[in-house]
Design an enzyme around this catalytic site. Structure first.
Site, PDB file in Angstrom:
ATOM      1  N   CYS A  29       0.724  -1.188   0.102  1.00  0.00           N
ATOM      2  CA  CYS A  29       0.110   0.026  -0.204  1.00  0.00           C
ATOM      3  C   CYS A  29       0.756   1.137   0.178  1.00  0.00           C
ATOM      4  O   CYS A  29       0.221   2.567  -0.200  1.00  0.00           O
ATOM      5  CB  CYS A  29      -1.250  -0.086   1.208  1.00  0.00           C
ATOM      6  N   HIS A  41      -3.228   7.207   2.176  1.00  0.00           N
ATOM      7  CA  HIS A  41      -3.789   5.964   1.443  1.00  0.00           C
ATOM      8  C   HIS A  41      -5.029   5.660   1.968  1.00  0.00           C
ATOM      9  O   HIS A  41      -5.153   5.988   3.407  1.00  0.00           O
ATOM     10  CB  HIS A  41      -2.603   5.092   1.785  1.00  0.00           C
ATOM     11  N   ASN A  94     -10.103  -0.199  -0.479  1.00  0.00           N
ATOM     12  CA  ASN A  94      -8.555   0.075  -0.355  1.00  0.00           C
ATOM     13  C   ASN A  94      -8.176  -0.766  -2.146  1.00  0.00           C
ATOM     14  O   ASN A  94      -8.174  -1.719  -2.020  1.00  0.00           O
ATOM     15  CB  ASN A  94      -7.807  -0.953   0.565  1.00  0.00           C
TER      16      ASN A  94
HETATM   17  N1  COA Z   1     -18.372  -8.595   9.016  1.00  0.00           N
HETATM   18  C1  COA Z   1     -18.767  -8.764  10.271  1.00  0.00           C
HETATM   19  N2  COA Z   1     -18.121  -8.897  11.345  1.00  0.00           N
HETATM   20  C2  COA Z   1     -16.820  -9.039  11.204  1.00  0.00           C
HETATM   21  C3  COA Z   1     -16.237  -8.778   9.970  1.00  0.00           C
HETATM   22  C4  COA Z   1     -17.140  -8.684   8.767  1.00  0.00           C
HETATM   23  N3  COA Z   1     -16.620  -8.355   7.594  1.00  0.00           N
HETATM   24  N4  COA Z   1     -14.945  -9.055  10.147  1.00  0.00           N
HETATM   25  C5  COA Z   1     -14.560  -9.309  11.421  1.00  0.00           C
HETATM   26  N5  COA Z   1     -15.852  -9.434  12.149  1.00  0.00           N
HETATM   27  C6  COA Z   1     -16.078  -9.563  13.448  1.00  0.00           C
HETATM   28  C7  COA Z   1     -14.977 -10.404  14.201  1.00  0.00           C
HETATM   29  O1  COA Z   1     -14.883 -11.849  13.955  1.00  0.00           O
HETATM   30  C8  COA Z   1     -14.810 -10.035  15.557  1.00  0.00           C
HETATM   31  O2  COA Z   1     -15.883 -10.833  16.273  1.00  0.00           O
HETATM   32  P1  COA Z   1     -15.556 -11.280  17.540  1.00  0.00           P
HETATM   33  O3  COA Z   1     -15.744  -9.905  18.492  1.00  0.00           O
HETATM   34  O4  COA Z   1     -16.961 -12.055  17.994  1.00  0.00           O
HETATM   35  O5  COA Z   1     -14.349 -11.942  17.662  1.00  0.00           O
HETATM   36  C9  COA Z   1     -15.437  -8.511  15.358  1.00  0.00           C
HETATM   37  O6  COA Z   1     -16.267  -8.299  14.156  1.00  0.00           O
HETATM   38  C10 COA Z   1     -14.360  -7.398  15.608  1.00  0.00           C
HETATM   39  O7  COA Z   1     -13.209  -7.762  14.832  1.00  0.00           O
HETATM   40  P2  COA Z   1     -11.976  -6.821  14.847  1.00  0.00           P
HETATM   41  O8  COA Z   1     -10.974  -7.678  13.992  1.00  0.00           O
HETATM   42  O9  COA Z   1     -11.575  -6.382  15.933  1.00  0.00           O
HETATM   43  O10 COA Z   1     -12.648  -5.570  14.136  1.00  0.00           O
HETATM   44  P3  COA Z   1     -11.723  -4.452  13.811  1.00  0.00           P
HETATM   45  O11 COA Z   1     -12.693  -3.236  14.394  1.00  0.00           O
HETATM   46  O12 COA Z   1     -10.541  -4.418  14.126  1.00  0.00           O
HETATM   47  O13 COA Z   1     -12.043  -4.229  12.316  1.00  0.00           O
HETATM   48  C11 COA Z   1     -10.573  -4.568  10.287  1.00  0.00           C
HETATM   49  C12 COA Z   1     -11.227  -5.251  11.324  1.00  0.00           C
HETATM   50  C13 COA Z   1     -10.128  -5.709   9.262  1.00  0.00           C
HETATM   51  C14 COA Z   1     -11.620  -3.697   9.377  1.00  0.00           C
HETATM   52  C15 COA Z   1      -9.775  -3.694  10.990  1.00  0.00           C
HETATM   53  O14 COA Z   1      -8.679  -4.256  11.602  1.00  0.00           O
HETATM   54  C16 COA Z   1      -8.760  -2.966  10.021  1.00  0.00           C
HETATM   55  O15 COA Z   1      -9.075  -2.002   8.895  1.00  0.00           O
HETATM   56  N6  COA Z   1      -7.550  -3.406   9.860  1.00  0.00           N
HETATM   57  C17 COA Z   1      -6.426  -2.866   9.000  1.00  0.00           C
HETATM   58  C18 COA Z   1      -6.785  -3.462   7.662  1.00  0.00           C
HETATM   59  C19 COA Z   1      -5.940  -2.732   6.778  1.00  0.00           C
HETATM   60  O16 COA Z   1      -6.047  -1.467   6.586  1.00  0.00           O
HETATM   61  N7  COA Z   1      -5.154  -3.604   5.907  1.00  0.00           N
HETATM   62  C20 COA Z   1      -4.382  -2.962   4.825  1.00  0.00           C
HETATM   63  C21 COA Z   1      -3.328  -2.121   5.361  1.00  0.00           C
HETATM   64  S1  COA Z   1      -2.730  -0.997   4.251  1.00  0.00           S
END
Ligand code: COA
Length: 328
Positions: free
Chosen positions: A116, A255, A285
């Protein structure tokens, strides 16, 4: 003697027509529109559906539009850098395919892999070529067909990514342009965000395919934390190095990984939300394409002399920022 700088003289983009909405994703994985929008800011993303079209297809279209916008012919280009993690092939480079298809017969080219942060690193490298006097015009492209490496059975990743391409023409100038850049890499966390198989460590086998190792894997929570810190830190680093306050900055061009990461960066920089380019809602993204896609969407609002901070974070881990004074 006047300082030799690089400036962006043209911007182009390509987005596939197919719109993959959050609603449609609900058919493939257990998720919902409200969860995706509130956690990421994403409503929809574009997908390049045609099986015979790949990253170079999008890159060529973005490049041609950028050349037209700059009023520069393909023969005038000295170098082509394509930032991508989804090249058509491992080799030849996507840049070679672009070189041929746009008719840039005097250019050399190569691909740059920094996930990214790819476009930001490519723009910094193109800038160094121009500052050194080795090149006068460089085409910098960020293009990714993320749908080719996204696992549409994994709800933690498939909601995030989209396909697209953005390109800029960089030209030599003795006036305003790219003033400063910072680039960082920390290879300690190679498995925090990666594609486990397909490379020389895990070449494709029945086993790697069965284990779905050719798709993106990430530790979402850890990436989120590192990205939030990294993008804010590096944006402040470049502001401090150049004695800029939030008031001096006209636009943050971040980004587009997650709206919450962008908001946190803007807050740390002391910027109001109206100074932040955000189009993640429409495109998700697109990895190397996010920053040029923002520049494209906002290009009519940019004014001569505007201070822009470009900032990115990605797999590697990689992160960086660019300070440029807009001048076309
Ligand atoms: N829909 C519904 N629920 C979902 C889900 C989805 N698509 N994806 C995950 N969950 C659930 C998880 O299983 C978790 O459930 P639990 O509490 O029962 O275990 C809950 O939602 C919370 O998950 P968590 O991973 O803590 O969510 P989050 O707030 O961190 O959001 C991302 C997840 C992936 C959106 C976030 O971590 C993120 O944006 N990370 C960076 C990713 C990124 O930018 N990558 C590229 C980098 S350049």
């Amino acid at each position: 003697m006047s300082v030799k700088r690089a400036k962006i003289s043209g911007v182009g983009r390509f987005l596939p027509d197919y719109v993959l909405t959050n609603k449609e994703l609900e058919k493939y994985v257990e998720t919902n529109d409200e969860w995706i929008r509130s956690r990421t800011g994403i409503s929809e993303r574009r997908i390049l559906k045609d099986p015979d079209k790949a990253t170079s297809y999008m890159a060529v279209r973005a490049a041609n539009e950028a050349l037209e916008d700059a009023g520069v012919s393909a023969e005038e280009i000295d170098a082509i850098i394509v930032a991508t993690v989804t090249p058509d092939y491992f080799f030849p480079a996507t840049a070679a395919l672009v070189q041929k298809r746009i008719g840039a017969k005097n250019a050399f080219g190569f691909d740059l892999s920094a996930a990214c942060s790819g476009f930001l690193f490519a723009l910094s490298n193109g800038t160094m070529m121009i500052e050194s006097g080795r090149a006068k015009k460089v085409l910098v492209i960020g293009a990714d067909k993320m749908s080719s490496i996204v696992d549409f059975t994994d709800r933690t990743t498939c909601i995030l990514f989209g396909d697209g391409a953005g390109a800029v023409v960089l030209e030599e100038t003795d006036k305003d342009g790219i003033i400063d850049f910072v680039q960082h890499t920390d290879g300690d966390e190679e498995c925090m965000l990666y594609q486990p198989a397909g490379g020389s460590l895990n070449p494709p086998t029945e086993e790697t395919i069965k284990n779905r190792m050719h798709y993106i894997r990430q530790d979402g929570r850890s990436v989120f934390k590192r990205a939030t810190e990294g993008m804010a830190d590096v944006s402040l680093e470049i502001m401090e190095r150049n004695n800029l306050t939030g008031d001096d900055v006209a636009w943050l061009v971040p980004h587009q990984a997650n709206q919450r990461i962008i908001d946190a960066t803007a807050r740390r920089m002391g910027l109001d939300s109206e100074k932040v380019m955000i189009n993640i809602g429409k495109y998700g993204n697109t990895t190397a394409a996010t920053i040029p896609l923002c520049l494209y969407d906002w290009k009519d609002q940019l004014k001569e002399g505007d201070n822009l901070i470009l900032s990115a974070f990605g797999g590697g881990l990689t992160w960086g920022a660019i300070y440029l004074k807009w001048s076309k």
